[in-house]
Design an enzyme around this catalytic site. Structure first.
Site, PDB file in Angstrom:
ATOM      1  N   GLY A 162      39.402  48.351  35.858  1.00  0.00           N
ATOM      2  CA  GLY A 162      40.551  48.402  36.775  1.00  0.00           C
ATOM      3  C   GLY A 162      41.729  47.554  36.481  1.00  0.00           C
ATOM      4  O   GLY A 162      41.925  47.280  35.070  1.00  0.00           O
ATOM      5  N   ARG A 163      42.661  47.073  37.122  1.00  0.00           N
ATOM      6  CA  ARG A 163      43.924  46.194  36.867  1.00  0.00           C
ATOM      7  C   ARG A 163      43.367  45.036  36.141  1.00  0.00           C
ATOM      8  O   ARG A 163      43.896  44.730  35.001  1.00  0.00           O
ATOM      9  CB  ARG A 163      44.472  45.914  38.150  1.00  0.00           C
ATOM     10  N   ILE A 164      42.477  44.230  36.613  1.00  0.00           N
ATOM     11  CA  ILE A 164      41.983  43.074  35.998  1.00  0.00           C
ATOM     12  C   ILE A 164      41.156  43.294  34.731  1.00  0.00           C
ATOM     13  O   ILE A 164      41.403  42.619  33.699  1.00  0.00           O
ATOM     14  CB  ILE A 164      41.103  42.156  36.965  1.00  0.00           C
ATOM     15  N   ARG A 183      33.774  52.437  33.197  1.00  0.00           N
ATOM     16  CA  ARG A 183      34.705  52.798  34.363  1.00  0.00           C
ATOM     17  C   ARG A 183      34.165  53.840  35.465  1.00  0.00           C
ATOM     18  O   ARG A 183      33.899  54.752  34.878  1.00  0.00           O
ATOM     19  CB  ARG A 183      36.022  52.936  33.976  1.00  0.00           C
ATOM     20  N   THR A 246      34.074  36.581  36.814  1.00  0.00           N
ATOM     21  CA  THR A 246      35.337  36.335  37.675  1.00  0.00           C
ATOM     22  C   THR A 246      35.446  36.999  38.976  1.00  0.00           C
ATOM     23  O   THR A 246      36.390  37.218  39.604  1.00  0.00           O
ATOM     24  CB  THR A 246      36.606  36.059  36.927  1.00  0.00           C
ATOM     25  N   ARG A 248      32.682  39.011  41.685  1.00  0.00           N
ATOM     26  CA  ARG A 248      31.860  38.364  43.004  1.00  0.00           C
ATOM     27  C   ARG A 248      30.653  38.042  42.449  1.00  0.00           C
ATOM     28  O   ARG A 248      29.869  38.878  41.693  1.00  0.00           O
ATOM     29  CB  ARG A 248      31.931  39.544  43.995  1.00  0.00           C
ATOM     30  N   GLU A 277      27.571  31.704  47.381  1.00  0.00           N
ATOM     31  CA  GLU A 277      28.839  30.792  47.333  1.00  0.00           C
ATOM     32  C   GLU A 277      28.722  30.035  48.543  1.00  0.00           C
ATOM     33  O   GLU A 277      28.877  30.438  49.708  1.00  0.00           O
ATOM     34  CB  GLU A 277      30.167  31.534  46.867  1.00  0.00           C
ATOM     35  N   HIS A 295      35.546  29.478  41.849  1.00  0.00           N
ATOM     36  CA  HIS A 295      36.480  30.317  42.369  1.00  0.00           C
ATOM     37  C   HIS A 295      37.623  30.239  42.304  1.00  0.00           C
ATOM     38  O   HIS A 295      38.408  30.279  43.211  1.00  0.00           O
ATOM     39  CB  HIS A 295      35.693  30.738  43.914  1.00  0.00           C
ATOM     40  N   GLY A 297      39.717  31.967  40.300  1.00  0.00           N
ATOM     41  CA  GLY A 297      40.354  33.117  39.664  1.00  0.00           C
ATOM     42  C   GLY A 297      41.974  33.226  39.987  1.00  0.00           C
ATOM     43  O   GLY A 297      42.692  33.402  39.106  1.00  0.00           O
TER      44      GLY A 297
HETATM   45  C1  DGY Z   1      40.402  37.759  45.594  1.00  0.00           C
HETATM   46  O1  DGY Z   1      41.356  37.863  45.665  1.00  0.00           O
HETATM   47  O2  DGY Z   1      39.364  38.623  45.676  1.00  0.00           O
HETATM   48  C2  DGY Z   1      39.941  36.566  44.645  1.00  0.00           C
HETATM   49  O3  DGY Z   1      38.481  36.390  44.757  1.00  0.00           O
HETATM   50  C3  DGY Z   1      40.650  35.386  45.245  1.00  0.00           C
HETATM   51  O4  DGY Z   1      40.670  34.374  44.183  1.00  0.00           O
END
Ligand code: DGY
Length: 344
Positions: A162-164, A183, A246, A248, A277, A295, A297
């Site tokens: 996706g975007r990230i 994907r 990065t 979940r 977490e 966490h 990111g």
């Molecule tokens: C999110 O926006 O889901 C990130 O994990 C927050 O840093």
């Protein structure tokens, strides 16, 4: 004479949020909550949300049917200041006609940068080196000291393009890497692939895992992705490969990861997120070939400011029955056409 009743809608904020989001919230809403930077106790959340038109929450809040019911009939929107929304029971919100929104887009680059920070740290043993120097264990240069693995020219596996995922893959162009990716919605369109990029869609996640030297996870957490990476998948990865998460924590079976790292099958892991977490699986913190972050990111001043602002903008649009771009359950939108003020 009685003071005129405020016509502003009510927003309950579960936690302090950065500017300009906080000021914008105060302009648009009667704001309650948000005084402290720590998660609310369940009781305080249930009490605080009562009577709100909008709930602005964060990933540290569990928002389920009971919270939505505690809000009462005025509630229109649950605006999450995060792109991930696994902390919210979306079906429960949808069932009750409540819109859920998130903050995609504004944290793409920050998260992709952090994934790269982890890739480079773990492959080049940056944190181990830092510790060695601080602890006075650096005695002299050696041709064998803390040898890592080459990142340039390696194969990067992206799970969730996706975007990230795409932003992480774009950065890999600078390292001349081949990218293999899985994907859910199939291959990217040719125009989505940057010129010169070697991005190869794989039908099967297993084929990504088998080929990549570094695997980076970018899928949302849901029932289908919980423990997507377990012992079997970790052992499909190449010996000495690196895993970066990065996204979940629960996407990875963390105990299985500890085993795969401890037995030496994997070269290392870079983690920003954890299964329970902020607790870690037993043995994880004792491994030298992991880099562990709390966490971070989206943790830049710029990004957190935009996230807060967007979360408030989403809430404003929703209570005013204006178009909401970041709806997680857009099927609710058609039921929300009359503005909140009709209910007074
Ligand atoms: C999110 O926006 O889901 C990130 O994990 C927050 O840093």
């Amino acid at each position: 004479m009685n003071a005129p009743m405020s016509t502003k809608p009510r927003l309950f904020l579960t936690r302090r949020i950065p500017e300009p989001g906080f000021s914008l919230a105060q302009e648009a809403f009667i704001v309650t909550g948000g005084d402290e930077d720590r998660p609310l106790e369940r009781d305080s959340l249930l009490r605080g949300v009562a009577g709100a038109d909008a709930l602005l929450c964060l990933l540290t809040d569990t928002v389920d049917g009971a919270v939505i019911d505690a809000a009462g009939p005025r509630l229109r929107v649950i605006s999450n200041m995060a792109v991930g929304f696994d902390n919210i029971d979306v079906p429960a919100a949808t069932e009750r006609g409540i819109l859920v929104t998130n903050t995609p887009g504004v944290l793409t680059d920050a998260t992709a940068d952090l994934a790269w920070a982890l890739i480079l740290s773990v492959a080049r043993r940056v944190v181990e080196g830092d510790r060695m120097v601080r602890e006075g264990r650096f005695e002299e240069w050696s041709p064998f000291l803390l040898l890592g693995r080459a990142v340039a020219g390696a194969t990067l596996g992206i799970v969730g393009m996706g975007r990230i995922g795409q932003a992480v893959a774009r950065r890999a162009l600078g390292w001349d890497m081949r990218v293999v990716y899985a994907r859910k919605s199939g291959p990217l369109r040719p125009e989505q692939v940057p010129p010169g990029a070697r991005w190869e869609h794989q039908q099967d996640l297993d084929d990504v895992l088998r080929q990549a030297d570094i695997v980076s996870l970018h899928v949302p957490l849901d029932a289908a992705t919980r423990h997507l990476i377990g012992s079997r998948e970790l052992h499909l990865m190449r010996p000495g490969a690196f895993l970066v998460n990065t996204a979940r924590g629960p996407i990875v079976d963390e105990r299985a990861l500890v085993e795969a790292l401890a037995e030496g099958h994997l070269g290392g892991a870079g983690l920003d997120v954890y299964e329970s977490e902020p607790c870690l699986a037993p043995g994880l913190a004792g491994l030298s070939n992991v880099v562990l972050l709390p966490h971070l990111g989206s943790a830049t001043v710029e990004t957190r400011g935009r996230m807060a602002e967007l979360a408030v903008q989403n809430a404003i649009a929703a209570v005013n029955a204006e178009p909401v771009e970041n709806a997680v359950n857009p099927e609710v939108l058609s039921r929300m056409m009359s503005p909140w003020i009709d209910q007074i």
